[in-house]
Design a protein around this motif. Sequence first.
Motif, PDB file in Angstrom:
ATOM      1  N   UNK A  42      22.340  -3.057  21.467  1.00  0.00           N
ATOM      2  CA  UNK A  42      23.492  -3.372  22.304  1.00  0.00           C
ATOM      3  C   UNK A  42      24.800  -3.195  21.549  1.00  0.00           C
ATOM      4  N   UNK A  43      25.880  -3.067  22.300  1.00  0.00           N
ATOM      5  CA  UNK A  43      27.193  -2.888  21.684  1.00  0.00           C
ATOM      6  C   UNK A  43      27.588  -4.076  20.833  1.00  0.00           C
ATOM      7  N   UNK A  44      28.242  -3.799  19.715  1.00  0.00           N
ATOM      8  CA  UNK A  44      28.655  -4.852  18.793  1.00  0.00           C
ATOM      9  C   UNK A  44      29.900  -4.394  18.044  1.00  0.00           C
ATOM     10  N   UNK A  45      30.723  -5.364  17.650  1.00  0.00           N
ATOM     11  CA  UNK A  45      31.914  -5.104  16.849  1.00  0.00           C
ATOM     12  C   UNK A  45      31.731  -5.789  15.499  1.00  0.00           C
ATOM     13  N   UNK A  46      31.904  -5.050  14.411  1.00  0.00           N
ATOM     14  CA  UNK A  46      31.878  -5.615  13.070  1.00  0.00           C
ATOM     15  C   UNK A  46      33.316  -5.706  12.576  1.00  0.00           C
ATOM     16  N   UNK A  47      33.772  -6.908  12.249  1.00  0.00           N
ATOM     17  CA  UNK A  47      35.145  -7.146  11.810  1.00  0.00           C
ATOM     18  C   UNK A  47      35.131  -7.549  10.338  1.00  0.00           C
TER      19      UNK A  47
END
Length: 244
Positions: A42-47
């Motif tokens: 699934x879509x994910x954002x790594x910050x």
Amino acid sequence: MTQAPARPRRWLLHGGRPTSRFLIRRGFGVRVHHGERVPPRGGVILAANHIGFADGPLLAIFSPRPVHALTKQEMFAGPLGAFLRTCGQVPLDRFHVDRGAVRTCVDVIERGGAVGVFPEGRRGPGDLSRFHRGAAYLALVSGAPVVPVAILGTREPGGSSRDLPRRGTTVHLHYGEPLRLQQQAWPRRREQVEEVSLLLRRRMLDNLAAATATTGLELPGPLPPDDLDDDPYTGLVPLEPGAP
């Protein structure tokens, strides 16, 4: 008619990671802590925080999943630009509202991919004292979870912004628990983005503290003023509500 986003290329980033890891580890070590905290699908954002030149490539290559990282468009000049595009990185105009970059990132997320964002905007002390709203905005647009990442060891204290890790040293990527938010329909109010930005920064600071405790490494400190990229002051949030 809205122009379709330019989809970043995948083949080298996704297929070349084992070879890239092997070559990098011939120079220095890389340790990944709590990679299981990155959702496996699934879509994910790594910050991530941003202290050195190698942060972006290491995030893309060593994260549990391939990462299409937002990268300042100045890096896409000449042969390096062709390489970055082939690796699936996303050019970003930091000095204007870059709707094309946003659309590209949303497209990656909607197709189940991972997007990497450095909310500080430029390389620096990595202490998150500067913080842009882009990661929070993407999270509200997409509803994707945001995983904090603390990067330590890519720059020595007193080193240059373009330094690489010294041979034989170890770089650490420490992942925090995902921040899960509800997708917000348009229009997304500035106050909403501000609130989520403050929440995300607090999560990232907590993860950074856990990373320094786990690894025994500290942040490298600030860069000299003449070694800092120009970076717009717009879009930053205070460390705490009401702070200057």
